[in-house]
Design an enzyme around this catalytic site. Structure first.
Site, PDB file in Angstrom:
ATOM      1  N   HIS A   1     -15.323 -56.327  18.730  1.00  0.00           N
ATOM      2  CA  HIS A   1     -15.164 -54.898  18.434  1.00  0.00           C
ATOM      3  C   HIS A   1     -15.275 -53.996  19.659  1.00  0.00           C
ATOM      4  O   HIS A   1     -15.876 -52.929  19.603  1.00  0.00           O
ATOM      5  CB  HIS A   1     -16.186 -54.456  17.388  1.00  0.00           C
ATOM      6  CG  HIS A   1     -15.989 -55.052  16.027  1.00  0.00           C
ATOM      7  ND1 HIS A   1     -14.754 -55.414  15.537  1.00  0.00           N
ATOM      8  CD2 HIS A   1     -16.883 -55.348  15.044  1.00  0.00           C
ATOM      9  CE1 HIS A   1     -14.890 -55.906  14.300  1.00  0.00           C
ATOM     10  NE2 HIS A   1     -16.168 -55.889  13.987  1.00  0.00           N
TER      11      HIS A   1
ATOM     12  N   HIS B   1     -14.386 -49.642  10.204  1.00  0.00           N
ATOM     13  CA  HIS B   1     -15.300 -50.683   9.734  1.00  0.00           C
ATOM     14  C   HIS B   1     -16.222 -50.173   8.618  1.00  0.00           C
ATOM     15  O   HIS B   1     -17.426 -50.459   8.618  1.00  0.00           O
ATOM     16  CB  HIS B   1     -16.120 -51.210  10.910  1.00  0.00           C
ATOM     17  CG  HIS B   1     -16.572 -52.625  10.759  1.00  0.00           C
ATOM     18  ND1 HIS B   1     -17.198 -53.088   9.618  1.00  0.00           N
ATOM     19  CD2 HIS B   1     -16.491 -53.688  11.605  1.00  0.00           C
ATOM     20  CE1 HIS B   1     -17.497 -54.367   9.780  1.00  0.00           C
ATOM     21  NE2 HIS B   1     -17.067 -54.760  10.969  1.00  0.00           N
TER      22      HIS B   1
ATOM     23  N   GLU C   1     -10.909 -54.649   6.635  1.00  0.00           N
ATOM     24  CA  GLU C   1     -10.533 -54.057   7.914  1.00  0.00           C
ATOM     25  C   GLU C   1      -9.091 -54.424   8.247  1.00  0.00           C
ATOM     26  O   GLU C   1      -8.794 -55.568   8.575  1.00  0.00           O
ATOM     27  CB  GLU C   1     -11.462 -54.577   9.018  1.00  0.00           C
ATOM     28  CG  GLU C   1     -12.947 -54.360   8.753  1.00  0.00           C
ATOM     29  CD  GLU C   1     -13.796 -55.373   9.503  1.00  0.00           C
ATOM     30  OE1 GLU C   1     -13.804 -55.335  10.747  1.00  0.00           O
ATOM     31  OE2 GLU C   1     -14.431 -56.229   8.848  1.00  0.00           O
TER      32      GLU C   1
END
Length: 344
Positions: A109, A178, A309
């Protein structure tokens, strides 16, 4: 008719450069969403049940302090590259790039300080808010000055999230939000009574560090076949699964398409996910452990939320047969995801 309101939410700690964090409240007659200029974080998302009662269906914190401390990316926009890059390494035009390792042997991420941990510049729109930031060349090890715009717009029952970006050097990019959802209302114990379907004929098996092996496996005859709705708790039991944290491979194309649907029978709430992205990571909050104090002093145990996601496939930068994840100078990255809330 959507109203948009902005208000102060807090100040960044001095060691983070201070800076005012604002909250933007988008409200229609059926959905109310609150979004921060820090990390483009969705802190609250209230929708109606079949009796017309509003509940907040996303996990998060009451104060800015909760979001500036370590947490599992609640509600945030993550990038430059969502999901995992194996060993935090990739090679472009013969040059190897090394990213920060923040997830065992991998980069996750965006690295140590990804897009979820920075202040964005907001611009109020008639029915939403647009956030902008420049991610400088070399930030977290990524090449190129990357200009990024994230736009949230609310129209009736539909929240649209649009991501746009342009770069000065070729760079991988994959952006997602997220948010952790529980349609029973945040703070509810688990999501076992939710019914889910995902429009995907294949998924990506992963190794023990959650990196795709490279195989694109058919869902047919496996616990990953979610093409027809399944009740989550019973399904996990039946297939002896500890939970999901996998990329489902969507039909390729730039058009908007329905890719997932979640229904919560006790409240009647439904959520549809539509997107232009090539993949969707379905995650069932396997790493939540009840240690975080969330909104209204709620605790969030394992499986108390799910994430859907929309993004490119994990580690695509190292797997040439995965969808293209590279953005070149002169091109535009442009993807949209729509969340549609209803009752049944």
């Amino acid at each position: 008719m959507t109203t948009v309101r902005r208000e102060a939410f807090g100040r960044m700690p001095p060691e983070e450069g201070g800076g005012e964090v604002e909250k933007f409240v988008l409200q229609s007659d059926s959905v109310r969403v609150e979004i921060l200029s820090f990390g483009c974080i969705i802190t609250t998302l209230e929708t109606k049940d079949r009796d017309g009662q509003f509940s907040d269906v996303v996990l998060g914190f009451d104060t800015l302090e909760g979001y500036t401390r370590k947490h599992p990316f609640f509600g945030a926009v993550v990038g430059r590259v969502a999901n995992r890059i194996a060993k935090g390494k990739f090679t472009l035009d013969g040059k190897e790039y090394q990213l920060f390792l923040n997830n065992g042997p991998n980069s996750l991420h965006g690295g140590a300080k990804g897009f979820d941990k920075v202040l964005w510049s907001p611009q109020v729109l008639p029915n939403g808010v647009r956030f902008f930031r420049l991610s400088p060349d070399g930030e977290e090890g990524y090449p190129g000055d990357l200009e990024v715009w994230v736009t949230y717009t609310l129209s009736g029952r539909e929240l649209a999230i649009n991501y746009q970006a342009q770069t000065s050097k070729t760079t991988p990019i994959s952006l997602t939000n997220h948010a952790y959802f529980n349609l029973a209302g945040q703070g509810s114990r688990d999501v076992y009574d939710h019914e889910i379907s995902i429009e995907a004929d294949s998924y990506l098996p992963v190794d023990d560090t959650k990196i795709p092996t490279g195989e694109v496996a058919a869902v047919q005859g496996t616990g990953f076949n979610l093409r027809q709705p399944v009740q989550l708790g019973k399904h996990l039991q039946k297939f002896h699964l500890d939970g999901f944290d996998h990329n489902f491979c969507l039909h390729q194309g730039q058009d908007r398409r329905l890719v997932a649907r979640v229904f919560h029978p006790p409240t009647g709430r439904t959520m549809e996910v539509h997107t232009t992205q090539p993949g969707i990571q379905f995650y069932t909050g396997n790493n939540l452990d009840g240690s975080l104090k969330g909104k209204g002093a709620a605790t969030y145990p394992k499986h108390s939320a799910f994430c859907l996601e929309t993004q490119n496939w994990p580690d695509a930068v190292n797997k040439p047969h995965f969808p293209n994840v590279l953005l070149h100078p002169g091109e535009e990255y442009n993807h949209t995801t729509w969340l549609v809330f209803n009752t049944a």
